[in-house]
Design an enzyme around this catalytic site. Structure first.
Site, mmCIF file in Angstrom:
data_model
loop_
_atom_site.group_PDB
_atom_site.id
_atom_site.type_symbol
_atom_site.label_atom_id
_atom_site.label_comp_id
_atom_site.label_asym_id
_atom_site.label_seq_id
_atom_site.Cartn_x
_atom_site.Cartn_y
_atom_site.Cartn_z
ATOM 1 N N SER A 52 3.452 -2.843 10.291
ATOM 2 C CA SER A 52 4.909 -2.864 10.503
ATOM 3 C C SER A 52 5.573 -4.188 10.123
ATOM 4 C CB SER A 52 5.246 -2.481 11.940
ATOM 5 O OG SER A 52 4.815 -1.154 12.206
ATOM 6 N N GLY B 226 2.448 1.625 10.828
ATOM 7 C CA GLY B 226 3.394 2.732 10.719
ATOM 8 C C GLY B 226 4.074 3.088 12.032
ATOM 9 N N HIS C 174 -9.171 0.988 4.893
ATOM 10 C CA HIS C 174 -7.891 1.173 5.577
ATOM 11 C C HIS C 174 -8.082 2.100 6.776
ATOM 12 C CE1 HIS C 174 -3.774 2.365 6.419
ATOM 13 N NE2 HIS C 174 -3.418 1.247 5.811
ATOM 14 N N GLU D 287 -5.530 -5.460 10.285
ATOM 15 C CA GLU D 287 -4.475 -4.487 10.561
ATOM 16 C C GLU D 287 -4.746 -3.804 11.903
ATOM 17 O OE1 GLU D 287 -2.387 -3.157 6.743
ATOM 18 O OE2 GLU D 287 -4.124 -1.876 6.971
ATOM 19 N N LYS E 253 0.121 4.367 -0.265
ATOM 20 C CA LYS E 253 -0.453 5.578 0.343
ATOM 21 C C LYS E 253 -0.153 6.800 -0.540
ATOM 22 C CE LYS E 253 0.350 3.276 4.707
ATOM 23 N NZ LYS E 253 0.347 3.357 6.153
ATOM 24 N N GLU F 275 -6.461 4.485 7.884
ATOM 25 C CA GLU F 275 -6.272 5.925 7.607
ATOM 26 C C GLU F 275 -7.514 6.518 6.945
ATOM 27 O OE1 GLU F 275 -2.556 5.417 5.562
ATOM 28 O OE2 GLU F 275 -1.684 4.735 7.461
ATOM 29 N N ASN G 241 0.865 -1.184 0.000
ATOM 30 C CA ASN G 241 0.000 0.000 0.000
ATOM 31 C C ASN G 241 0.904 1.237 0.000
ATOM 32 O OD1 ASN G 241 -1.851 2.024 0.489
ATOM 33 N ND2 ASN G 241 -2.173 1.464 2.634
HETATM 34 C C1 PEP Z 1 -0.589 -0.161 6.079
HETATM 35 O O1 PEP Z 1 -0.604 1.036 5.888
HETATM 36 O O2 PEP Z 1 -1.484 -0.879 5.651
HETATM 37 C C2 PEP Z 1 0.532 -0.715 6.850
HETATM 38 C C3 PEP Z 1 0.449 -1.949 7.260
HETATM 39 O O3 PEP Z 1 1.591 0.128 7.087
HETATM 40 P P1 PEP Z 1 3.001 -0.272 7.759
HETATM 41 O O4 PEP Z 1 3.467 -1.554 7.112
HETATM 42 O O5 PEP Z 1 3.905 0.880 7.465
HETATM 43 O O6 PEP Z 1 2.743 -0.457 9.217
#
Ligand code: PEP
Length: 252
Positions: free
Chosen positions: A215, A175, A97, A169, A11, A99, A9
């Protein structure tokens, strides 16, 4: 055997030039990997989807969108429809997501409508959900996840689930550099499968791919992916570097 998936992803990152350069380089490194039963997916920004779709032609990489509006057309300034995505060769969309939920107020109700549009248009979604830190701390994470799935997906019929990929998630791991432990991921993924089995049947529960996101890095991917109910990952930060993303794909 469930399909394995590693999805990046991107973003709000990478302009057209960087997107195209990234794909060129990823194609070369992915070509060297034995991708048995594994889908490799990237989600660039809307404006670069069209050129990205052309760039991935004749490769094992798929291009998906990061979001979509539920309406097919109309007065929704700044939005993108399913048909517009299909017209540029995009058939899969990340929905829900954290966000989008946090910064753009996406509700379960709106997500249920988006999922309906996905199905009406013969598309597929990578549907994201997961609990906040406070939910986990207060031991409410299973209830929160169950209600997110019930509200946005449990009106579907069993046959619709072939178009659904789930991405668990935990928001506290996105993040932040903090990853759910492989055991925490497995525990939640097994729970998700159990509630899908209860609502539908064993076949639906066993067939749906459930990705973990939060992460994931080259250093922890293999251990997370080794868990029996983890079918791959949705990757943010580490998907922005070809070497890291390739290492994560190789870990599956
Ligand atoms: C995401 O934005 O879906 C995500 C998992 O980000 P990160 O891997 O940076 O934690």
């Amino acid at each position: 055997m469930r399909t394995k998936i590693v999805a990046g992803n991107w973003k709000l990152n990478y302009d057209k030039k960087t997107t195209n350069k990234f794909i060129e380089s990823l194609k070369k490194s992915v070509d060297k990997l034995p991708l048995n039963n594994t889908r490799v997916i990237i989600a660039p920004t809307f404006v670069n989807l069209s050129s990205a779709v052309e760039k991935v032609e004749k490769s094992n990489i798929e291009v998906v969108a990061q979001n979509m509006h539920q309406a097919t057309s109309g007065a929704f300034t700044g939005e993108i429809s399913a048909d517009m995505l299909k017209a540029v060769g995009v058939n899969t969309v990340i929905l829900g997501h954290s966000e989008r939920r946090t910064y753009f107020n996406e509700t379960d109700q709106a997500l249920a409508e988006k999922v309906n549009t996905i199905l009406e248009k013969g598309m597929e979604t990578i549907f994201c959900f997961g609990e906040l830190l406070e939910d986990r701390k207060s031991d409410n994470h299973f209830e929160v996840v169950e209600s997110q799935l019930k509200n946005a997906l449990f009106h579907l019929e069993a046959k619709d689930w072939k178009s659904i990929i789930l991405a668990y998630e935990p928001v506290w791991a996105i993040g932040t550099g903090e990853t759910a432990s492989p055991e925490q991921a497995q525990e939640m993924h097994a729970f998700i499968r159990s509630i899908i089995e209860k609502k539908y049947n064993k076949e639906v529960a066993e067939k749906v791919s459930i990705l973990y996101g939060g992460s994931v890095k080259p250093a922890n991917a293999e251990e997370i992916f080794s868990k029996p109910d983890v079918d791959g990952g949705l990757i943010g930060g580490a998907a922005l570097k070809v070497d890291d993303f390739t290492a994560i794909i190789a870990a599956i």
